[in-house]
Design an enzyme around this catalytic site. Structure first.
Site, PDB file in Angstrom:
ATOM      1  N   HIS A 161     -69.155  19.462 134.601  1.00 19.55           N
ATOM      2  CA  HIS A 161     -69.233  20.444 132.974  1.00 19.55           C
ATOM      3  C   HIS A 161     -68.504  22.207 134.001  1.00 19.55           C
ATOM      4  O   HIS A 161     -69.890  22.992 134.279  1.00 19.55           O
ATOM      5  CB  HIS A 161     -70.662  19.697 132.760  1.00 19.55           C
TER       6      HIS A 161
ATOM      7  N   HIS B  55     -66.532  25.423 132.133  1.00 20.98           N
ATOM      8  CA  HIS B  55     -65.480  26.216 130.959  1.00 20.98           C
ATOM      9  C   HIS B  55     -64.893  26.901 131.866  1.00 20.98           C
ATOM     10  O   HIS B  55     -65.153  28.125 132.536  1.00 20.98           O
ATOM     11  CB  HIS B  55     -65.960  26.399 129.515  1.00 20.98           C
TER      12      HIS B  55
ATOM     13  N   HIS C  69     -71.668  18.618 123.783  1.00 23.71           N
ATOM     14  CA  HIS C  69     -72.282  19.544 123.880  1.00 23.71           C
ATOM     15  C   HIS C  69     -73.839  19.334 122.681  1.00 23.71           C
ATOM     16  O   HIS C  69     -73.889  19.649 121.621  1.00 23.71           O
ATOM     17  CB  HIS C  69     -72.178  21.084 123.644  1.00 23.71           C
TER      18      HIS C  69
ATOM     19  N   GLU D  51     -78.962  21.817 123.718  1.00 20.19           N
ATOM     20  CA  GLU D  51     -78.769  22.817 124.854  1.00 20.19           C
ATOM     21  C   GLU D  51     -79.660  23.872 123.864  1.00 20.19           C
ATOM     22  O   GLU D  51     -80.743  24.334 124.148  1.00 20.19           O
ATOM     23  CB  GLU D  51     -77.925  23.300 125.258  1.00 20.19           C
TER      24      GLU D  51
ATOM     25  N   ASP E  95     -71.508  25.617 134.669  1.00 23.78           N
ATOM     26  CA  ASP E  95     -71.462  26.023 132.418  1.00 23.78           C
ATOM     27  C   ASP E  95     -70.268  27.447 133.087  1.00 23.78           C
ATOM     28  O   ASP E  95     -69.310  27.181 132.651  1.00 23.78           O
ATOM     29  CB  ASP E  95     -72.906  25.887 132.524  1.00 23.78           C
ATOM     30  N   ASP E  96     -70.679  27.950 133.192  1.00 23.43           N
ATOM     31  CA  ASP E  96     -70.143  29.574 132.979  1.00 23.43           C
ATOM     32  C   ASP E  96     -71.006  30.185 134.096  1.00 23.43           C
ATOM     33  O   ASP E  96     -71.363  31.274 133.773  1.00 23.43           O
ATOM     34  CB  ASP E  96     -69.979  30.157 131.642  1.00 23.43           C
TER      35      ASP E  96
END
Ligand SMILES: Nc1ncnc2[nH]cnc12
Ligand SMILES: [Zn+2]
Length: 326
Positions: free
Chosen positions: A11, A13, A189, A192, A270-271
């Site tokens: 996971h 992006h 998603h 969250e 994630d990011d």
């Protein structure tokens, strides 16, 4: 100490992995003022809505196939340098369309980056096409149709990211039907920004093998038991959750509680530069801050590999390598 451990990530992006310095260079190249979302070497946002705006602004600075190839290769090289053997990258054809590059060239650039990284480092990677929920149900359906007809061997999964508070999962269910029919792995998603109901909706309407985050399921004991029973894998991103204020601090983060309750969980970034993190840091947090043992951490890496959206032959090779070397 997790440096030496073999790692996997399912996971992250792609635009969310862009280092601020690279984004600044892109902005200079295209003559764009970044002050609204990037200052003093750091991405600027105060809450989830602003984070999504900053994310879309950063994505708009990657405009050619080569921009995406370099971004992808650099991220995978970083992962390989910390002993990551497998990565799934979340990509959004809409972002390619929105800057006029087009989804095909966008995807081709990312594939080039994956092939180069594999040749140079051996890291195995696959692509999860995502629809962005805040672009609306029609765009998410289009993303699923795109993923389904791409027939690209690296595209193995479908996801929905973006503004979780927009609409209901039911509005987007058709996109997942299209992706499922095309044989793609499903993840979404949920849990969250929104509470346990969003995870329940995802389980009822999408029946995904995995859920992105899903951590707010911890608020509902029966839901935690259901996730454990179903074997649904939660792609947990602790640093992201703390940065976005989903939980106050790592002590109150439910990663270990979920694992102890029998939910299949794994560690992801994630990011990373948006949240001041990296996959290496996420592993260290699990170890040093959350007090998880290397056996527990290896369990989570194995879960990521077991849940990977990859053909059975490649999965068996990855698991064999992991079991012999870890
Ligand atoms: N953490 C996140 N949640 C939802 N959408 C995203 N897109 C990029 N990062 C995201
Ligand atoms: Zn995400």
């Amino acid at each position: 100490m997790t440096r030496q451990l073999l790692k996997a990530e399912i996971h992250c992006h792609i635009e969310g992995a862009a280092p601020p310095a690279v984004t600044e260079a892109q902005a200079r190249k295209y003559g764009v003022d970044t002050a609204a979302f990037l200052r003093d070497g750091a991405y600027q946002w105060r809450d989830f809505s602003e984070f999504l705006i900053a994310y879309d602004a950063v994505a708009a600075l990657f405009r050619t196939e080569e921009d995406y190839a370099l971004l992808t290769e650099a991220y995978l090289a970083e992962l390989a340098s910390i002993n990551t053997i497998y990565s799934e990258i979340i990509v959004s054809p809409d972002h390619g369309d929105r800057i006029g590059l087009g989804a095909d060239a966008y995807l081709a650039g990312i594939c080039d980056g994956i092939y180069s990284a594999k040749e140079k480092t051996g890291i195995e990677a696959r692509i999860i096409v995502t629809g962005e929920r805040h672009f609306g149900p029609d765009r998410v359906v289009s993303a699923a149709e795109y993923a389904a007809r791409a027939k690209n061997p690296l595209v193995t999964g479908f996801n929905m990211a973006g503004e979780e508070r927009m609409g209901l999962v039911a509005d987007y269910a058709r996109a997942f039907d299209i992706a499922r029919d095309a044989g793609l792995g499903l993840t979404i998603h949920a849990g969250e920004v929104c509470g346990p109901f969003s995870v329940t909706d995802a389980l009822d309407l999408v029946k995904p093998a995995r859920i992105g985050h899903g951590v707010r399921a911890i608020e509902d004991e029966a839901l935690v038991a259901r996730l454990a029973e179903l074997g649904t894998v939660l792609e947990v991103c602790p640093g992201s959750n703390i940065a976005l204020g989903v939980f106050a601090d790592f002590d109150s983060h439910p990663l270990k509680k979920l694992k102890d309750a029998g939910v299949r969980v794994c560690i992801n970034s994630d990011d990373p530069p948006f949240f001041g993190t990296s996959l290496a840091r996420e592993y260290e947090i699990a170890s040093q801050t959350m007090g998880m043992s290397n056996t527990e951490i290896n369990d989570m890496t194995r879960t990521a590999l077991e849940a990977a959206f990859v053909d059975e032959g490649t999965k068996a090779t990855l698991l064999k390598r992991f079991d012999t070397q870890s």
